[in-house]
Design a protein around this motif. Structure first.
Motif, short mmCIF file in Angstrom:
data_model
loop_
_atom_site.label_atom_id
_atom_site.label_comp_id
_atom_site.label_asym_id
_atom_site.label_seq_id
_atom_site.Cartn_x
_atom_site.Cartn_y
_atom_site.Cartn_z
N LYS A 1 -10.54 -9.53 -54.69
CA LYS A 1 -9.71 -10.67 -55.11
C LYS A 1 -10.25 -11.39 -56.35
N PRO A 2 -11.52 -11.80 -56.41
CA PRO A 2 -11.98 -12.52 -57.61
C PRO A 2 -11.99 -11.66 -58.86
N VAL A 3 -12.19 -10.36 -58.69
CA VAL A 3 -12.17 -9.47 -59.85
C VAL A 3 -10.76 -9.40 -60.43
N VAL A 4 -9.77 -9.31 -59.56
CA VAL A 4 -8.38 -9.26 -60.01
C VAL A 4 -8.01 -10.55 -60.75
N SER A 5 -8.46 -11.68 -60.23
CA SER A 5 -8.18 -12.95 -60.90
C SER A 5 -8.77 -12.97 -62.31
N LYS A 6 -10.02 -12.55 -62.43
CA LYS A 6 -10.67 -12.54 -63.75
C LYS A 6 -10.00 -11.53 -64.69
N LEU A 7 -9.61 -10.39 -64.15
CA LEU A 7 -8.90 -9.40 -64.96
C LEU A 7 -7.67 -10.04 -65.60
N ASN A 8 -6.90 -10.76 -64.82
CA ASN A 8 -5.66 -11.33 -65.35
C ASN A 8 -5.92 -12.48 -66.31
N PHE A 9 -7.03 -13.17 -66.13
CA PHE A 9 -7.44 -14.16 -67.13
C PHE A 9 -7.67 -13.48 -68.48
N PHE A 10 -8.39 -12.36 -68.46
CA PHE A 10 -8.69 -11.67 -69.72
C PHE A 10 -7.46 -10.96 -70.29
N LEU A 11 -6.54 -10.53 -69.43
CA LEU A 11 -5.28 -9.98 -69.95
C LEU A 11 -4.50 -11.05 -70.71
N MET A 12 -4.52 -12.27 -70.18
CA MET A 12 -3.89 -13.37 -70.91
C MET A 12 -4.58 -13.61 -72.24
N ARG A 13 -5.91 -13.57 -72.22
CA ARG A 13 -6.66 -13.80 -73.46
C ARG A 13 -6.35 -12.71 -74.49
N SER A 14 -6.09 -11.50 -74.03
CA SER A 14 -5.78 -10.43 -74.99
C SER A 14 -4.48 -10.73 -75.73
N THR A 15 -3.55 -11.41 -75.07
CA THR A 15 -2.29 -11.74 -75.75
C THR A 15 -2.47 -12.86 -76.77
N ASN A 16 -3.60 -13.57 -76.69
CA ASN A 16 -3.88 -14.58 -77.72
C ASN A 16 -3.99 -13.94 -79.10
N ILE A 17 -4.33 -12.66 -79.14
CA ILE A 17 -4.37 -11.93 -80.41
C ILE A 17 -3.01 -11.98 -81.10
N LEU A 18 -1.96 -12.03 -80.29
CA LEU A 18 -0.59 -12.08 -80.81
C LEU A 18 -0.13 -13.51 -81.12
N GLY A 19 -1.03 -14.46 -80.90
CA GLY A 19 -0.65 -15.86 -81.08
C GLY A 19 0.03 -16.46 -79.87
N THR A 20 -0.01 -15.75 -78.74
CA THR A 20 0.61 -16.24 -77.51
C THR A 20 -0.20 -17.39 -76.93
N THR A 21 0.49 -18.42 -76.47
CA THR A 21 -0.15 -19.52 -75.76
C THR A 21 0.51 -19.70 -74.40
N TYR A 22 -0.21 -20.32 -73.48
CA TYR A 22 0.28 -20.51 -72.12
C TYR A 22 0.17 -21.98 -71.72
N LYS A 23 1.16 -22.42 -70.96
CA LYS A 23 1.10 -23.75 -70.36
C LYS A 23 1.66 -23.65 -68.95
N PHE A 24 0.87 -24.12 -67.99
CA PHE A 24 1.28 -24.11 -66.58
C PHE A 24 1.41 -25.54 -66.12
N THR A 25 2.59 -25.91 -65.64
CA THR A 25 2.85 -27.27 -65.21
C THR A 25 3.13 -27.28 -63.71
N ASN A 26 2.32 -28.04 -62.99
CA ASN A 26 2.50 -28.16 -61.54
C ASN A 26 2.20 -29.60 -61.13
N LYS A 27 3.22 -30.31 -60.72
CA LYS A 27 3.07 -31.71 -60.31
C LYS A 27 2.88 -31.86 -58.80
N TYR A 28 2.79 -30.73 -58.11
CA TYR A 28 2.79 -30.77 -56.65
C TYR A 28 1.47 -30.24 -56.08
#
Length: 245
Positions: free
Chosen positions: A41-68
């Motif tokens: 489980k923790p390895v999969v979480s970290k993998l997906n963090f780095f997959l997101m970071r790889s898209t930063n090469i494309l100028g992609t940004t992320y915002k997660f909004t959760n008020k609950y």
């Protein structure tokens, strides 16, 4: 001009994305074989963090909004729209403490480093979209799994990706089965915007500068008439989709 620039940048993104999958595959294998699910489980979480970071090469940004304040001591059914495969890493990363599991097509269950291993061993279900009866049964198994383990199931009821951001009508059968098999689950609608822009030109080149946004809508209790409940869930998800405007 952007498309021309993307032809230059996209190969660097694919190299980074592919390296993440290749590097994390043996780490997943080791974690699972030695420590079981708690090692995977923790390895999969970290993998997906780095997959997101790889898209930063494309100028992609992320915002997660959760008020609950989403509980971790009961199952969740996460219902969201589907715009591209790049919806998945932020869902896994931002919802990681809820152990998200997916309904995926069976073709993804082999041949893809890291991805296939996690789908097979991490609690998700693989379905044959051509065999509706068996697909519903597998989704039912996922519902029973999250009910037993207090984890979360992610389902994209549109069935296919929206290639221009416009939400597609929900196909209710799979969601209805989850609701039946996980009666104590809290329903968490999430609206995703702009991930379709990553693949606005197809798989190559990639879109640049996408501002991917995920917004958690008001959670809904799993009670009452299922058809009316699904209509309410769909309206909640759609209310936050605006990236096609």
């Amino acid at each position: 001009m952007q498309k021309l620039l993307s032809y230059i940048i996209t190969p660097f993104f694919f190299i980074a994305f592919g390296l993440c999958l290749l590097i994390f595959h043996p780490i997943q294998w080791f974690g699972f074989k030695v420590f079981g699910y708690n090692g995977l489980k923790p390895v999969v979480s970290k993998l997906n963090f780095f997959l997101m970071r790889s898209t930063n090469i494309l100028g992609t940004t992320y915002k997660f909004t959760n008020k609950y304040d989403l509980p971790t001591n009961r199952p969740l059914i996460i219902v969201t729209n589907h715009q591209s495969m790049y919806d998945i890493p932020p869902l896994i990363w931002y919802m990681r403490k809820h152990h998200p599991k997916f309904v995926s097509k069976k073709e993804l269950g082999k041949g893809i480093p890291s991805v296939s291993f996690n789908l097979v061993h991490g609690g998700s279900v693989l379905i044959d979209r051509k065999d509706g009866k068996s697909a519903i049964m597998e989704i039912g198994k996922l519902g029973s799994y999250i009910e037993k383990h207090n984890r979360s199931a992610v389902i994209f009821p549109e069935g296919t990706r929206s290639r221009d951001g416009h939400p597609k009508p929900f196909k209710p059968m799979g969601l209805k089965m989850l609701l039946k098999k996980a009666p104590s689950a809290l329903i968490v609608p999430i609206s995703i915007n702009n991930s379709w822009k990553l693949v606005r030109f197809g798989q190559f080149p990639m879109g640049l500068g996408s501002k991917v946004r995920l917004e958690v809508q008001q959670p809904i209790e799993n009670k009452g008439n299922l058809d009316e409940l699904i209509t309410q869930i769909e309206a909640s998800v759609v209310s936050g989709i605006n990236s096609f405007k």
